[in-house]
Design a protein around this motif. Structure first.
Motif, PDB file in Angstrom:
ATOM      1  N   SER A  12       0.807  -1.207   0.000  1.00 20.76           N
ATOM      2  CA  SER A  12       0.000   0.000   0.000  1.00 20.76           C
ATOM      3  C   SER A  12       0.843   1.262   0.000  1.00 20.76           C
ATOM      4  CB  SER A  12      -0.893   0.017   1.239  1.00 20.76           C
ATOM      5  OG  SER A  12      -0.081  -0.035   2.386  1.00 20.76           O
ATOM      6  N   HIS A  13       2.154   1.103   0.145  1.00 22.29           N
ATOM      7  CA  HIS A  13       2.962   2.310   0.254  1.00 22.29           C
ATOM      8  C   HIS A  13       3.881   2.447  -0.947  1.00 22.29           C
ATOM      9  CE1 HIS A  13       6.284  -0.256   0.958  1.00 22.29           C
ATOM     10  NE2 HIS A  13       7.076   0.712   1.345  1.00 22.29           N
ATOM     11  N   GLU A  14       4.336   3.660  -1.169  1.00 24.51           N
ATOM     12  CA  GLU A  14       5.331   3.920  -2.186  1.00 24.51           C
ATOM     13  C   GLU A  14       6.659   3.375  -1.691  1.00 24.51           C
ATOM     14  OE1 GLU A  14       5.174   5.854  -5.269  1.00 24.51           O
ATOM     15  OE2 GLU A  14       3.165   5.090  -4.896  1.00 24.51           O
ATOM     16  N   PRO A  15       7.425   2.692  -2.548  1.00 22.51           N
ATOM     17  CA  PRO A  15       8.730   2.249  -2.077  1.00 22.51           C
ATOM     18  C   PRO A  15       9.601   3.440  -1.687  1.00 22.51           C
ATOM     19  CG  PRO A  15       8.477   1.827  -4.440  1.00 22.51           C
ATOM     20  CD  PRO A  15       7.144   2.302  -3.941  1.00 22.51           C
ATOM     21  N   ASN A  16      10.322   3.257  -0.595  1.00 24.32           N
ATOM     22  CA  ASN A  16      11.196   4.313  -0.119  1.00 24.32           C
ATOM     23  C   ASN A  16      12.413   4.399  -1.053  1.00 24.32           C
ATOM     24  OD1 ASN A  16      12.559   6.123   1.419  1.00 24.32           O
ATOM     25  ND2 ASN A  16      12.732   4.825   3.234  1.00 24.32           N
ATOM     26  N   PRO A  17      12.685   5.560  -1.654  1.00 25.90           N
ATOM     27  CA  PRO A  17      13.802   5.649  -2.606  1.00 25.90           C
ATOM     28  C   PRO A  17      15.150   5.954  -1.961  1.00 25.90           C
ATOM     29  CG  PRO A  17      12.542   7.677  -2.658  1.00 25.90           C
ATOM     30  CD  PRO A  17      11.902   6.797  -1.603  1.00 25.90           C
ATOM     31  N   ILE A  56       9.642  -6.203  -9.297  1.00 25.97           N
ATOM     32  CA  ILE A  56       8.327  -5.926  -9.885  1.00 25.97           C
ATOM     33  C   ILE A  56       7.501  -5.072  -8.932  1.00 25.97           C
ATOM     34  CG2 ILE A  56       6.213  -6.956 -10.772  1.00 25.97           C
ATOM     35  CD1 ILE A  56       8.070  -9.359 -11.619  1.00 25.97           C
ATOM     36  N   SER A  57       7.430  -3.790  -9.249  1.00 28.05           N
ATOM     37  CA  SER A  57       6.679  -2.851  -8.441  1.00 28.05           C
ATOM     38  C   SER A  57       5.301  -2.681  -9.059  1.00 28.05           C
ATOM     39  CB  SER A  57       7.419  -1.509  -8.414  1.00 28.05           C
ATOM     40  OG  SER A  57       6.567  -0.496  -7.976  1.00 28.05           O
ATOM     41  N   THR A  58       4.267  -2.907  -8.275  1.00 24.94           N
ATOM     42  CA  THR A  58       2.929  -2.792  -8.859  1.00 24.94           C
ATOM     43  C   THR A  58       2.652  -1.361  -9.287  1.00 24.94           C
ATOM     44  OG1 THR A  58       2.092  -2.686  -6.630  1.00 24.94           O
ATOM     45  CG2 THR A  58       1.840  -4.780  -7.756  1.00 24.94           C
ATOM     46  N   LEU A  91      14.424  -7.440   8.480  1.00 20.54           N
ATOM     47  CA  LEU A  91      13.877  -6.109   8.757  1.00 20.54           C
ATOM     48  C   LEU A  91      14.860  -5.055   8.276  1.00 20.54           C
ATOM     49  CD1 LEU A  91      13.457  -8.108  11.523  1.00 20.54           C
ATOM     50  CD2 LEU A  91      11.754  -6.331  11.870  1.00 20.54           C
ATOM     51  N   SER A  92      14.315  -3.932   7.807  1.00 25.43           N
ATOM     52  CA  SER A  92      15.182  -2.867   7.312  1.00 25.43           C
ATOM     53  C   SER A  92      15.157  -1.686   8.263  1.00 25.43           C
ATOM     54  CB  SER A  92      14.701  -2.399   5.940  1.00 25.43           C
ATOM     55  OG  SER A  92      13.456  -1.741   6.081  1.00 25.43           O
ATOM     56  N   ALA A  93      16.121  -0.809   8.056  1.00 25.14           N
ATOM     57  CA  ALA A  93      16.228   0.375   8.897  1.00 25.14           C
ATOM     58  C   ALA A  93      15.045   1.321   8.701  1.00 25.14           C
ATOM     59  CB  ALA A  93      17.545   1.092   8.596  1.00 25.14           C
ATOM     60  N   ASP A  94      14.319   1.211   7.587  1.00 23.63           N
ATOM     61  CA  ASP A  94      13.113   2.042   7.401  1.00 23.63           C
ATOM     62  C   ASP A  94      11.837   1.263   7.723  1.00 23.63           C
ATOM     63  OD1 ASP A  94      13.449   0.447   5.109  1.00 23.63           O
ATOM     64  OD2 ASP A  94      12.409   1.854   3.819  1.00 23.63           O
ATOM     65  N   ALA A  95      11.984   0.201   8.535  1.00 24.12           N
ATOM     66  CA  ALA A  95      10.837  -0.550   9.056  1.00 24.12           C
ATOM     67  C   ALA A  95      10.066  -1.326   7.994  1.00 24.12           C
ATOM     68  CB  ALA A  95       9.894   0.347   9.864  1.00 24.12           C
ATOM     69  N   VAL A 131      22.694  -3.713   2.410  1.00 28.11           N
ATOM     70  CA  VAL A 131      22.644  -5.075   1.848  1.00 28.11           C
ATOM     71  C   VAL A 131      21.181  -5.383   1.539  1.00 28.11           C
ATOM     72  CG1 VAL A 131      22.993  -7.535   2.343  1.00 28.11           C
ATOM     73  CG2 VAL A 131      24.654  -5.855   3.210  1.00 28.11           C
ATOM     74  N   ARG A 132      20.890  -5.874   0.351  1.00 27.96           N
ATOM     75  CA  ARG A 132      19.498  -6.071  -0.051  1.00 27.96           C
ATOM     76  C   ARG A 132      19.125  -7.545  -0.086  1.00 27.96           C
ATOM     77  NH1 ARG A 132      16.267  -3.130  -5.012  1.00 27.96           N
ATOM     78  NH2 ARG A 132      14.222  -3.692  -4.203  1.00 27.96           N
ATOM     79  N   LEU A 133      17.962  -7.869   0.432  1.00 29.11           N
ATOM     80  CA  LEU A 133      17.424  -9.220   0.264  1.00 29.11           C
ATOM     81  C   LEU A 133      16.881  -9.352  -1.152  1.00 29.11           C
ATOM     82  CD1 LEU A 133      16.620 -11.989   1.511  1.00 29.11           C
ATOM     83  CD2 LEU A 133      14.397 -10.945   2.047  1.00 29.11           C
ATOM     84  N   THR A 141       5.350  -8.836  -6.476  1.00 26.47           N
ATOM     85  CA  THR A 141       5.149  -7.496  -5.920  1.00 26.47           C
ATOM     86  C   THR A 141       6.419  -6.811  -5.407  1.00 26.47           C
ATOM     87  OG1 THR A 141       4.786  -8.422  -3.744  1.00 26.47           O
ATOM     88  CG2 THR A 141       2.827  -8.106  -5.112  1.00 26.47           C
ATOM     89  N   ALA A 142       7.547  -7.479  -5.385  1.00 27.48           N
ATOM     90  CA  ALA A 142       8.797  -6.931  -4.827  1.00 27.48           C
ATOM     91  C   ALA A 142       8.747  -6.735  -3.323  1.00 27.48           C
ATOM     92  CB  ALA A 142       9.216  -5.622  -5.509  1.00 27.48           C
ATOM     93  N   LEU A 143       7.701  -7.241  -2.678  1.00 25.53           N
ATOM     94  CA  LEU A 143       7.596  -6.997  -1.235  1.00 25.53           C
ATOM     95  C   LEU A 143       8.654  -7.748  -0.432  1.00 25.53           C
ATOM     96  CD1 LEU A 143       3.740  -6.915  -0.751  1.00 25.53           C
ATOM     97  CD2 LEU A 143       5.352  -5.006  -0.773  1.00 25.53           C
ATOM     98  N   GLN A 144       9.281  -8.743  -1.031  1.00 28.52           N
ATOM     99  CA  GLN A 144      10.344  -9.441  -0.299  1.00 28.52           C
ATOM    100  C   GLN A 144      11.734  -8.960  -0.697  1.00 28.52           C
ATOM    101  OE1 GLN A 144       8.978 -13.684  -0.694  1.00 28.52           O
ATOM    102  NE2 GLN A 144       8.877 -13.485   1.536  1.00 28.52           N
ATOM    103  N   GLN A 145      11.793  -7.976  -1.606  1.00 35.56           N
ATOM    104  CA  GLN A 145      13.116  -7.512  -2.082  1.00 35.56           C
ATOM    105  C   GLN A 145      13.581  -6.371  -1.171  1.00 35.56           C
ATOM    106  OE1 GLN A 145      13.868  -9.700  -4.376  1.00 35.56           O
ATOM    107  NE2 GLN A 145      11.758 -10.369  -4.718  1.00 35.56           N
ATOM    108  N   VAL A 146      13.794  -6.687   0.088  1.00 35.83           N
ATOM    109  CA  VAL A 146      13.998  -5.683   1.151  1.00 35.83           C
ATOM    110  C   VAL A 146      15.358  -4.999   1.027  1.00 35.83           C
ATOM    111  CG1 VAL A 146      14.115  -5.319   3.648  1.00 35.83           C
ATOM    112  CG2 VAL A 146      12.474  -6.962   2.700  1.00 35.83           C
ATOM    113  N   LYS A 147      15.316  -3.697   0.846  1.00 38.77           N
ATOM    114  CA  LYS A 147      16.545  -2.900   0.811  1.00 38.77           C
ATOM    115  C   LYS A 147      17.002  -2.557   2.230  1.00 38.77           C
ATOM    116  CE  LYS A 147      14.347   0.094  -1.933  1.00 38.77           C
ATOM    117  NZ  LYS A 147      14.056   1.211  -2.882  1.00 38.77           N
ATOM    118  N   TRP A 148      18.283  -2.263   2.390  1.00 39.40           N
ATOM    119  CA  TRP A 148      18.867  -1.730   3.645  1.00 39.40           C
ATOM    120  C   TRP A 148      18.564  -2.618   4.855  1.00 39.40           C
ATOM    121  CZ3 TRP A 148      15.223   2.142   1.440  1.00 39.40           C
ATOM    122  CH2 TRP A 148      15.782   2.771   0.337  1.00 39.40           C
TER     123      TRP A 148
END
Ligand code: MTE
Ligand code: MO
Length: 156
Positions: A12-17, A56-58, A91-95, A131-133, A141-148
């Motif tokens: 539901s959120h915009e990916p954090n850039p 893949i970003s919706t 978990l990432s530093a931006d939650a 480090v990115r998952l 949906t890219a929801l598991q491609q966790v950055k940072w």
């Protein structure tokens, strides 16, 4: 392949850039124990690579294909935890966050989930998610491609 991503936040959120911090360190937790690791340490471990990966970003379409390189998540957790375990949370530093079962990681075979350190042969920058998952079989949906990544929590 189905993913155990019910725990992952809804899309539901915009990916954090932008990276929330400059510190690429990761702390791994299991029961009462923790250890902190740095990307430099990950580079000393066996490197795997997976090509034909898409993010893949919706909302914004897909990017890729990319070849990601790094360390297998299953290898890292097995190295840290000598006992049976069943779930790993990232978990990432931006939650941002996701969780994956050991069973799911064991089924990934030649396209393992990675703690990615490089993309197309070049070191991943902090802006790109170091480090990115990378979960190559998650193609929806890219929801598991966790950055940072900042924390890895392991459960029995
Ligand atoms: N830490 C973190 N990882 C994240 C996100 C985020 O907001 N924070 N967004 C996710 C979503 S919704 C998408 S679409 C992709 C975007 O990846 P990109 O920035 O490489 O295009 O990152 C995923 N990983
Ligand atoms: Mo997304």
């Amino acid at each position: 392949m189905a993913t155990d991503n019910q725990w992952t936040p809804p899309h539901s959120h915009e990916p954090n850039p932008t990276p929330p911090t400059n510190d690429p360190g990761i702390t791994i937790y299991f029961q009462g124990f923790s250890v902190s690791i740095h990307p430099q340490h990950l580079l000393t471990l066996t490197q795997r690579s997976v090509d034909d990966c898409y993010i893949i970003s919706t909302g914004h379409g897909a990017s890729g294909p990319f070849k990601f390189g790094g360390v297998s998540l299953l290898d890292i957790v097995d190295q840290f935890v000598a006992r049976p375990w069943s779930i790993v949370e990232i978990l990432s530093a931006d939650a941002f966050r996701t969780r994956i079962s050991r069973d799911e990681l064991e089924r990934t075979g030649a396209r393992p989930a990675l703690l990615a350190l490089s993309k197309d042969g070049k070191p991943l920058s902090r802006d790109e998610g170091l480090v990115r998952l990378i979960v190559p079989h998650e193609e929806g949906t890219a929801l598991q491609q966790v950055k940072w990544i900042s924390e890895i929590r392991i459960f029995e």
